[in-house]
Design a protein around this motif. Structure first.
Motif, PDB file in Angstrom:
ATOM      1  N   UNK A 154       0.809  -1.221   0.000  1.00  0.00           N
ATOM      2  CA  UNK A 154       0.000   0.000   0.000  1.00  0.00           C
ATOM      3  C   UNK A 154       0.844   1.274   0.000  1.00  0.00           C
ATOM      4  N   UNK A 155       1.966   1.273   0.678  1.00  0.00           N
ATOM      5  CA  UNK A 155       2.768   2.487   0.767  1.00  0.00           C
ATOM      6  C   UNK A 155       4.019   2.483  -0.088  1.00  0.00           C
ATOM      7  N   UNK A 156       4.104   1.579  -1.059  1.00  0.00           N
ATOM      8  CA  UNK A 156       5.330   1.450  -1.843  1.00  0.00           C
ATOM      9  C   UNK A 156       5.198   2.056  -3.233  1.00  0.00           C
ATOM     10  N   UNK A 157       6.340   2.388  -3.815  1.00  0.00           N
ATOM     11  CA  UNK A 157       6.383   2.848  -5.201  1.00  0.00           C
ATOM     12  C   UNK A 157       6.116   1.653  -6.115  1.00  0.00           C
ATOM     13  N   UNK A 158       5.829   1.902  -7.406  1.00  0.00           N
ATOM     14  CA  UNK A 158       5.590   0.774  -8.319  1.00  0.00           C
ATOM     15  C   UNK A 158       6.755  -0.218  -8.380  1.00  0.00           C
ATOM     16  N   UNK A 159       7.989   0.264  -8.423  1.00  0.00           N
ATOM     17  CA  UNK A 159       9.137  -0.641  -8.457  1.00  0.00           C
ATOM     18  C   UNK A 159       9.245  -1.429  -7.152  1.00  0.00           C
ATOM     19  N   UNK A 160       9.038  -0.773  -6.041  1.00  0.00           N
ATOM     20  CA  UNK A 160       9.090  -1.463  -4.751  1.00  0.00           C
ATOM     21  C   UNK A 160       7.991  -2.518  -4.643  1.00  0.00           C
ATOM     22  N   UNK A 161       6.811  -2.236  -5.208  1.00  0.00           N
ATOM     23  CA  UNK A 161       5.726  -3.224  -5.191  1.00  0.00           C
ATOM     24  C   UNK A 161       6.121  -4.465  -5.987  1.00  0.00           C
ATOM     25  N   UNK A 162       6.744  -4.254  -7.153  1.00  0.00           N
ATOM     26  CA  UNK A 162       7.185  -5.391  -7.959  1.00  0.00           C
ATOM     27  C   UNK A 162       8.229  -6.204  -7.196  1.00  0.00           C
ATOM     28  N   UNK A 163       9.205  -5.520  -6.624  1.00  0.00           N
ATOM     29  CA  UNK A 163      10.254  -6.217  -5.880  1.00  0.00           C
ATOM     30  C   UNK A 163       9.684  -6.939  -4.652  1.00  0.00           C
ATOM     31  N   UNK A 164       8.707  -6.331  -4.003  1.00  0.00           N
ATOM     32  CA  UNK A 164       8.081  -6.976  -2.847  1.00  0.00           C
ATOM     33  C   UNK A 164       7.319  -8.227  -3.272  1.00  0.00           C
ATOM     34  N   UNK A 165       6.718  -8.184  -4.452  1.00  0.00           N
ATOM     35  CA  UNK A 165       5.984  -9.347  -4.947  1.00  0.00           C
ATOM     36  C   UNK A 165       6.947 -10.497  -5.240  1.00  0.00           C
ATOM     37  N   UNK A 166       8.107 -10.182  -5.802  1.00  0.00           N
ATOM     38  CA  UNK A 166       9.099 -11.213  -6.114  1.00  0.00           C
ATOM     39  C   UNK A 166       9.764 -11.734  -4.847  1.00  0.00           C
ATOM     40  N   UNK A 167      10.149 -10.827  -3.962  1.00  0.00           N
ATOM     41  CA  UNK A 167      10.983 -11.204  -2.821  1.00  0.00           C
ATOM     42  C   UNK A 167      10.258 -11.132  -1.486  1.00  0.00           C
ATOM     43  N   UNK A 168       8.987 -10.883  -1.503  1.00  0.00           N
ATOM     44  CA  UNK A 168       8.290 -10.594  -0.270  1.00  0.00           C
ATOM     45  C   UNK A 168       7.699 -11.764   0.459  1.00  0.00           C
ATOM     46  N   UNK A 169       8.079 -12.983   0.092  1.00  0.00           N
ATOM     47  CA  UNK A 169       7.533 -14.110   0.844  1.00  0.00           C
ATOM     48  C   UNK A 169       8.070 -14.081   2.261  1.00  0.00           C
TER      49      UNK A 169
END
Length: 195
Positions: free
Chosen positions: A77-92
Motif C-alpha cells: 500500500x505504501x510502496x512505489x511501483x518498483x518497490x511493489x514489484x520487488x516486494x511481490x518477487x521477494x516478499x515471501x
C-alpha cells in the motif's frame, strides 16, 4: 443433539494438523488417515470436509496463499511501483518451521501434478495468477519488457524453492532474494519509469 461445528474452524484445524504431520514425518506422509490420527478422530473427521489427500494439501496452501496475499497488500500500500514489484518477487515470509513445511508441500504438488489432476489444475491456476500479478506490477514499475521481467521473477522465485531444498545453507531465503533482485534490477526500464 450433535454439537454445531464451524466448518471454517474445522478446516483450519485440519490444516494445522496437516502441517504437524508434514513437519514430523515429511510431506509424503500427509494422508487422510495420518491427519485424522493427529486430530484424534476417525477418517470421517477429515473426509466430511476434504475428500482427498490433494484436498488436504491444497487446504494448507490455500490458507498460506491467502495470508501471503494479505501481507503483500498491507506492505504494498505504501510502496512505489518498483518497490511493489520487488516486494511481490521477494516478499515471501522469512522461513520458519511452518514455511519450510509449506515449501515441502509445494514441492509435493509439483512432484505429483502429472498424476493428480486436482493438484495439476491448482498448480496451473496459482502459477498463472501469480505470473499475471508479476506482469501487471512489472508494467506499472516501467520495465521495458514487462513479460520478460515477470517470467524472470517467476523463475527466480520458483527456482529458489528447489535451490533451498537442495542446499538450504547456501540458498537461504535472504540469499535467493538478493540474487533475484540483482537480476531483475539489471533489466532495462523505460526512461520515465516510476521509481
Amino acid at each position: 443433539m450433535p454439537k454445531d461445528i464451524d466448518p471454517e474452524a474445522r478446516l483450519r484445524d485440519i490444516a494445522d494438523a496437516t502441517v504437524r504431520v508434514a513437519r514430523a514425518s515429511g510431506a509424503h506422509a500427509v494422508t487422510i488417515r495420518a491427519v485424522a490420527r493427529e486430530l484424534g478422530g476417525s477418517t470421517t473427521l477429515v473426509t466430511n470436509y476434504l475428500p482427498s489427500r490433494a484436498a488436504l494439501i491444497l487446504n494448507v496452501l490455500d490458507r498460506a496463499s491467502a495470508r501471503w496475499r494479505a501481507d503483500y497488500e498491507h506492505i504494498a500500500a505504501g510502496l512505489s511501483p518498483l518497490q511493489r514489484f520487488e516486494a511481490l518477487v521477494a516478499g515471501e515470509p522469512d522461513p520458519d518451521e511452518t514455511e519450510a513445511v509449506l515449501r515441502a508441500l509445494i514441492l509435493e504438488i509439483v512432484a505429483n501434478a502429472d498424476v493428480e489432476a486436482t493438484l495439476r489444475d491448482a498448480l496451473r491456476r496459482e502459477s498463472e495468477a501469480f505470473r499475471e500479478a508479476l506482469r501487471r506490477t512489472a508494467a506499472e514499475a516501467g520495465f521495458a519488457d514487462a513479460d520478460l521481467a515477470a517470467d524472470l521473477g517467476y523463475l527466480l522465485l520458483r527456482g529458489a524453492y528447489f535451490a533451498n531444498a537442495e542446499d538450504p545453507t547456501r540458498w537461504a531465503t535472504r540469499r535467493t532474494r538478493e540474487v533475484a533482485l540483482a537480476a531483475l534490477r539489471a533489466l532495462p526500464r523505460t526512461p520515465r519509469a516510476p521509481r
